[in-house]
Design a protein around this motif. Structure first.
Motif, PDB file in Angstrom:
ATOM      1  N   LYS A 202      42.642 -21.419   5.084  1.00 54.84           N
ATOM      2  CA  LYS A 202      44.077 -21.130   5.035  1.00 54.84           C
ATOM      3  C   LYS A 202      44.758 -21.959   3.944  1.00 54.84           C
ATOM      4  O   LYS A 202      45.599 -21.453   3.194  1.00 54.84           O
ATOM      5  N   TRP A 205      43.901 -20.576   0.588  1.00 54.76           N
ATOM      6  CA  TRP A 205      44.606 -19.313   0.349  1.00 54.76           C
ATOM      7  C   TRP A 205      46.070 -19.574   0.003  1.00 54.76           C
ATOM      8  O   TRP A 205      46.609 -18.985  -0.936  1.00 54.76           O
ATOM      9  N   LYS A 208      46.462 -20.690  -3.367  1.00 57.72           N
ATOM     10  CA  LYS A 208      45.963 -19.686  -4.321  1.00 57.72           C
ATOM     11  C   LYS A 208      44.835 -20.256  -5.170  1.00 57.72           C
ATOM     12  O   LYS A 208      44.742 -20.007  -6.381  1.00 57.72           O
ATOM     13  N   LEU A 213      38.305 -21.052  -2.405  1.00 54.82           N
ATOM     14  CA  LEU A 213      37.986 -19.922  -1.533  1.00 54.82           C
ATOM     15  C   LEU A 213      36.547 -19.467  -1.732  1.00 54.82           C
ATOM     16  O   LEU A 213      35.827 -19.192  -0.763  1.00 54.82           O
ATOM     17  N   ALA A 245      37.950 -13.553  -2.914  1.00 53.82           N
ATOM     18  CA  ALA A 245      38.912 -14.616  -3.218  1.00 53.82           C
ATOM     19  C   ALA A 245      40.028 -14.092  -4.116  1.00 53.82           C
ATOM     20  O   ALA A 245      41.212 -14.386  -3.902  1.00 53.82           O
ATOM     21  N   LEU A 248      42.366 -11.902  -2.078  1.00 51.61           N
ATOM     22  CA  LEU A 248      43.216 -12.682  -1.180  1.00 51.61           C
ATOM     23  C   LEU A 248      44.343 -13.382  -1.937  1.00 51.61           C
ATOM     24  O   LEU A 248      45.470 -13.475  -1.448  1.00 51.61           O
TER      25      LEU A 248
END
Length: 257
Positions: A202, A205, A208, A213, A245, A248
């Motif tokens: 989390k 993510w 970014k 990721l 990745a 996301l």
């Protein structure tokens, strides 16, 4: 209608408190059978509606109200699964079970306070998302038999009455369901032990951070997405840690705030 007593339950008088006290058990069972909290709540309400539609004399004639309620909710869920299977075959994209809302804190893995009926669902490995996805691959009868026997420990003789099969047929259905679980290689890692990697995921993510990721994902990871018919999403699986990745992070760029 007379039903056998539930495992570990003695006969009880069908008083209001005893009947209402079955709500938690019924919600736990229905959610695992249906994979949807809203559908589980509907199934439970239908079950109670059938109970209260009976006369007092009919209610008192039932040996075990808890067993009766379990039998009825099992049959209601079996019917729902049959119709849902047809709907899901026409569904565009992947169909993913409905997760429990706001049940686990990202950072600690501790359950947070949830609103009824979510707070009545006991968290264990049978509500693990990967496990629920495997349940979706089962036929309605396989799923009901497997959940009742392997998760809730009901004997095949009682399950047979719910699904309208013989005990021998129920054993075969359970064996078939177990083969699906083994073939899917569902992780046995306890839910609490998953909290740390989920928190790291989390954080990566939200930052970014594509590299972070990728490091957290298996190189051959495969991602499915389901917008629930409400929001747009990818219709085909996203394969490979780098592509996942990037996708996301693309979603994060569009997230409000």
């Amino acid at each position: 209608m007379s039903t056998p007593s539930e495992p570990g339950r003695e006969r009880s008088e069908p008083g209001p408190n005893a009947i209402v006290g079955e709500r938690r058990h019924l919600t736990n069972l229905a959610y695992r059978l249906l994979g949807s909290l809203s559908e589980a709540e509907d199934a439970m309400q239908e079950t109670y509606a059938r109970w209260y539609a009976m006369s007092r004399q009919q209610q008192e004639a039932i040996e075990s109200p808890g067993a009766w309620l379990t039998t009825v909710v099992g049959r209601v869920c079996l019917d729902v699964l049959g119709s849902a299977r047809a709907r899901r075959e026409r569904y565009v994209g992947a169909w993913i079970p409905e997760p429990l809302p706001d049940r686990t804190e990202w950072s600690t893995g501790q359950a947070s306070g949830g609103a009824d009926p979510a707070d009545r669902v006991t968290l264990d490995e049978s509500v693990n998302m990967a496990f629920l996805v495997v349940l979706e691959s089962m036929t309605p009868a396989e799923r009901v038999v497997f959940v009742l026997h392997d998760v809730f420990r009901y004997p095949f003789a009682e399950i047979a009455e719910i699904v309208g099969r013989t005990p021998a047929a129920c054993r075969q259905l359970a064996s078939s369901a177990r083969r699906r679980v083994r073939a899917a290689q569902v992780s046995a890692l306890p839910t609490a032990a998953q909290a740390a990697p989920v928190r790291l995921f989390k954080e990566a993510w939200e930052a970014k951070d594509i590299e972070a990721l990728v490091d957290l994902l298996d190189p051959d990871a495969r991602m499915l997405a389901d917008g629930g018919g409400l929001v747009g999403t990818v219709l085909r699986p996203v394969e490979g840690s780098k592509r996942i990745a990037e996708y996301l992070v693309h979603i994060a760029d569009k997230a409000p705030g």
